[in-house]
Every structure is written in structure tokens, then in C-alpha cells.
Design a protein around this motif. Sequence first.
Motif, short mmCIF file in Angstrom:
data_model
loop_
_atom_site.label_atom_id
_atom_site.label_comp_id
_atom_site.label_asym_id
_atom_site.label_seq_id
_atom_site.Cartn_x
_atom_site.Cartn_y
_atom_site.Cartn_z
N SER A 32 0.80 -1.21 0.00
CA SER A 32 0.00 0.00 0.00
C SER A 32 0.84 1.27 0.00
CB SER A 32 -0.95 -0.02 1.19
OG SER A 32 -0.20 -0.16 2.36
N ALA A 49 -9.83 15.09 -1.66
CA ALA A 49 -10.18 13.90 -2.46
C ALA A 49 -8.95 13.01 -2.66
CB ALA A 49 -10.74 14.34 -3.81
N VAL A 50 -7.80 13.63 -2.92
CA VAL A 50 -6.57 12.84 -3.11
C VAL A 50 -6.22 12.11 -1.81
CG1 VAL A 50 -4.09 12.95 -3.62
CG2 VAL A 50 -5.68 14.34 -4.94
N THR A 65 -8.20 11.30 0.70
CA THR A 65 -9.18 10.24 0.98
C THR A 65 -8.92 9.03 0.08
OG1 THR A 65 -10.76 11.99 1.48
CG2 THR A 65 -11.67 9.79 1.23
N ALA A 66 -8.64 9.29 -1.18
CA ALA A 66 -8.36 8.18 -2.11
C ALA A 66 -7.12 7.41 -1.67
CB ALA A 66 -8.17 8.73 -3.53
N LEU A 67 -6.10 8.14 -1.22
CA LEU A 67 -4.87 7.47 -0.77
C LEU A 67 -5.14 6.61 0.47
CD1 LEU A 67 -2.27 10.36 -1.24
CD2 LEU A 67 -2.18 8.13 -2.34
N LEU A 110 -8.21 5.29 1.18
CA LEU A 110 -9.12 4.20 0.78
C LEU A 110 -8.39 3.13 -0.03
CD1 LEU A 110 -12.34 6.05 -0.47
CD2 LEU A 110 -12.19 4.47 1.45
N PHE A 111 -7.36 3.56 -0.75
CA PHE A 111 -6.69 2.67 -1.69
C PHE A 111 -6.19 1.35 -1.06
CE2 PHE A 111 -2.44 1.52 -3.41
CZ PHE A 111 -2.84 0.95 -4.61
N LEU A 167 -9.18 -0.92 -0.32
CA LEU A 167 -9.77 -1.51 -1.53
C LEU A 167 -8.83 -2.52 -2.18
CD1 LEU A 167 -11.60 1.52 -3.16
CD2 LEU A 167 -12.58 -0.42 -1.98
N LEU A 168 -7.52 -2.25 -2.06
CA LEU A 168 -6.55 -3.20 -2.59
C LEU A 168 -6.69 -4.53 -1.85
CD1 LEU A 168 -4.27 -3.02 -4.75
CD2 LEU A 168 -2.67 -2.61 -2.88
N ALA A 178 -17.51 -0.33 -2.24
CA ALA A 178 -16.97 1.02 -2.04
C ALA A 178 -18.04 2.08 -2.24
CB ALA A 178 -15.81 1.25 -3.01
#
Lengths: 262, 266
Positions: free
Chosen positions: A5, A150-151, A153-155, A157-158, A161-162, A202
Motif C-alpha cells: 500500500s 479527495a486525493v 481520501t483516495a490514498l 481508501l486505496f 480496496l486493494l 466502495a
Amino acid sequence: MSAASSLYVHGDSVFHRLAPRAKIALVAGLFAVALVFDHPAFVVVPLVVAFGTLVALGGWSNFRRVRFIVVAVFVVGLVVWPLFTPAGGPIWLSTPVVELTRNEFLVALGRSMRFASFIITGLLFVTATSNEELVAGLRSLGVPFAFCFAVGTALRLFPTLLGATGTVRQAQEARGHDLRSGSPLQRIRNYIPLLIPVFMTAIRNVQTQAMALEARGFDTQAERTFYGRQSLAGSDWVAVGVGSLMLIGSVLVRYVLGMGTV
Amino acid sequence: MRELFAMWRDTRMILLVAVVAAIYAAVLLPFKLFTVIPGITSIRPANVFPVIFGIMFGPAAAWGAAIGNLIGDVFGGTLGPGSAFGFLGNFFFGLVGYKLWGNLGPLSSGEEPNMRSVKQVVEYVIIAVAASAACAVIIAWGVDLLGLVPFTVLGPTIMINNTLAAAVLGPPLLYLTYPRIKDMGLLYPDVMREEDLEETSFSQPVVAALGMLVVSPTWLVLGIYVFSPQSTMQMALGGVGLLLLVVFVVIGNQGLPAQLKGANIR
């Protein structure tokens, strides 16, 4: 799972301690040197500097993960670029199928080194920069807060989700789902039972997460303050200076002195 | 075009950007079907997401695909100057879907994208090809500009790998997920404010959609067969192509809100 991650390696080096903006300036300087010159003798400099620094900062394990990519771009570059480069200079390689001139070889080698240099310099940056610093760096460069949020949060969540992707894959394979069977089209279709659970899990949480954020007063329009905002220290300014010097210096050497071309 | 910036006011749209980005990156990295050029590109099932998310989540998918690709570069160890063009290319990969759906004139099904009819599938495949082409030409042009991989090599490669995944996986995924997303109230016309999605005085949705449909494939063909890599003409072609795409985005509009409104009235 091939990708962990994060590629961040904890450390207390001078490079690690630099503010994200200063790291970006240094990395941009290295990118510029690799981009401006064509001759391999010049492009090798940022490549060696980036690789040496990467290893010194403990990024060898990260390099091992991308070594296949580096080797592949090198080989592909060496094969492809001579096809699109005007022949020139003496013939260095002559076979019944193909002839390779000095010009073609040097351009191809320079381009391959440039690509490898970009990858290793980028790797150096992510090796010494955590996700939080990455987002803070974007914000300090004046990128709007909503985008940075957003970036960030995506980092976050990533990795979740992975992990979910891996779990779904194992679960479906345990039920006898075979991703590798059938024709190429069938093999693409085999991914449908994997993609839907990952994606629906998600998406399902978006409404509740939005409500939770708004209940805590989330507002993209309001003026925000930040805990631990990092201002540039003396060493950061030095790094910015070095980055700028690399950028300006390489442009001058290339376009005023005319050096570094094939 | 207003919706691309207005969406940042809405918490749900911002979260959709983050979720789209995370899903795209999370599926992009571990799943590779076939390697096309070792280390550079491969056919990945994740390439379906920008197109179907674009149709369902609109501008959130455009930003999400761009950020997701960037995260893929960060975690995949391939962050570099080419990532800027990856960002832009994937932004258009997500954007083309919602700009074209319902605006393709005679090629449009005139229905919601729930993939319940052949006409919808045909419209979807046309959009998948156009979106893939837009993504391919922008990335290939940028990477050629940087002197990393010739346009002639990378353009068709990205085009094929994006189109295959998007065209094959898109219709069944939309068939299964579109009704659920609609029930959740997460389609972009349901989330965004009506005034942010309204046409402007200079909007020409059909002209813009047909323009986008034509520009990218034409750019791809000229870039491969007419102009040599790294030439001034190749650079100029990219500049003109990108400018035209931006113009069509500005004068374009989205077709799904009108379709949903029509469905509600019925």
C-alpha cells in the motif's frame, strides 16, 4: 498482491526532512536535466544521482519491485527508437536484417536512460515522501483544498480496496472461478464477478460517509486552518535553489552552449 | 464545463471522486490480463471503470480517473513527468462518457444506460471507442513529446488495451450496477444541483459530442500514419487536437439529466 500500500521508507535523512515543496523542486530539477539532454553521457548524470540517492535512503527494496519495468523500458527503447531516428555517423552494428548507426544507437540509449531516470527519480520521491506529506505538498503549492481532500481520501481508501480486491479474488477462486481459462475475450469477461463486489462495496458507503462528514461541519468553501503547516526552513531553500540551478543550468548548457546533443 | 468545477462544492461528489480514484487504482495495479509492451502497458480490466463511472458519476469520474491513475503511478513506482499526461488522458477517459451519452444524434439510443437494448450497447461501444481514443492520443502525444516512447508505438497500444477492456466489460457491468446506483441516488444528475448541469447560451451538445467522436480517432490515425514521432507536425497536431477537445468540452453538455427527467415525467 504485487503492490504494497505504500512505497514510503521511514528515515531521518536530510532528504526525508525536507518540506514536500523542496523535494518537489529537487526532483523537478533532476527531471529537467534528464529531459533537456539527448546524449547518454549527459542523461546518465541524473540517472546515477537519483539511483545513488535512492539506495542511500534505503529504497533498494522499492527499486527491486520496479526493476522489471526499468529493464523493460530500457530494452523496448533500444529496440524502438532506432526505427524512428534518422541514420547518421558510422555503422556500429551490421546484420543481414538491420544496420545500426552511431546516431541511432546514441539517441536510443539516451531515450532509454531518460525514461529510466524519470522512473528512478519518481521512485526516490515516493520513497522519501509519505502520503500525508504528498497531500500537504499539493496544498502548499496552492492546489484547492477540496481536490487535496479527495486525493488524501483516495490514498487512505486505496489500501483498503486493494485488500478487498485480493479478498474477493481469493473468495471467487475458492468457489472455482478461474480467471485464466477460455479465449482472450472470455478471459476479459472472467473479471466481471471480481469487479462488481469491489466496486459496489466502495460505492455503498458514499452516502453515509458524506453525511458523517457534513455532520462534522465539512465545508469546502470555508477558509481552513491546518495543524502543523510546514514553512520552508534554510535547508529547504537550499534544496529549492539546487533544483532551480539544475533546471536553469541544464537549459543554458543545452541551448546556449549547445552541449548534450547527439 | 461548469459542472467540472461546480461539483467540488458537493460533499458526495468529492467522495465519489475519492472512491472512483481508489477503486481505479486498486484494480489497476494487481490485475493485468496481457502485457502488451513489457513495463509500459498491458490490458487491464480496470480500464472499464473510467467509461462506466463517467456515464454514471459524470465529472466525479473524470477527476477520479485522473487521480486514480496518478495514485497507480505513485504506488506502482512509475511517477514522473509522463504522469501529468496520464492525469490529463485519464481525465478525458472519464469525461467523454458523460458528455457523449444521449448527445450522439442518430447514434444515440435515447434511453438511460441500463444496457437493456441493443441500441444502448451500440451507443456504449461507440462511446468506449471515443473515450479510449481520447485517452490514448493525449498520453501518447505527451510521452512522445517527452521523448520516452514514439506516438506510433504507444498510441495504438493504449487505444487497443483501453477499448478491449471498456467495450467487453462495460455493458454487463452497467447492466448489473446501473439500476442499483440509480436506486442509491448516486447518479450525477441526482447528486448535483440542477443549475450546475443546465445548458449555457453557447451550448451545442450534439455538435460537441460528434466533434469529440471524430477528433480523437482522426488525431490517432494522423499521428500514426502521417506524422513522424517527435516531429514539429506531431507536436502541432497534438496541440490542435487538444485544443479542439477542450473547445468541444466547453460547448458540450450532458445528456443523462434530460433522459432522467423524461423518465420521471413518464
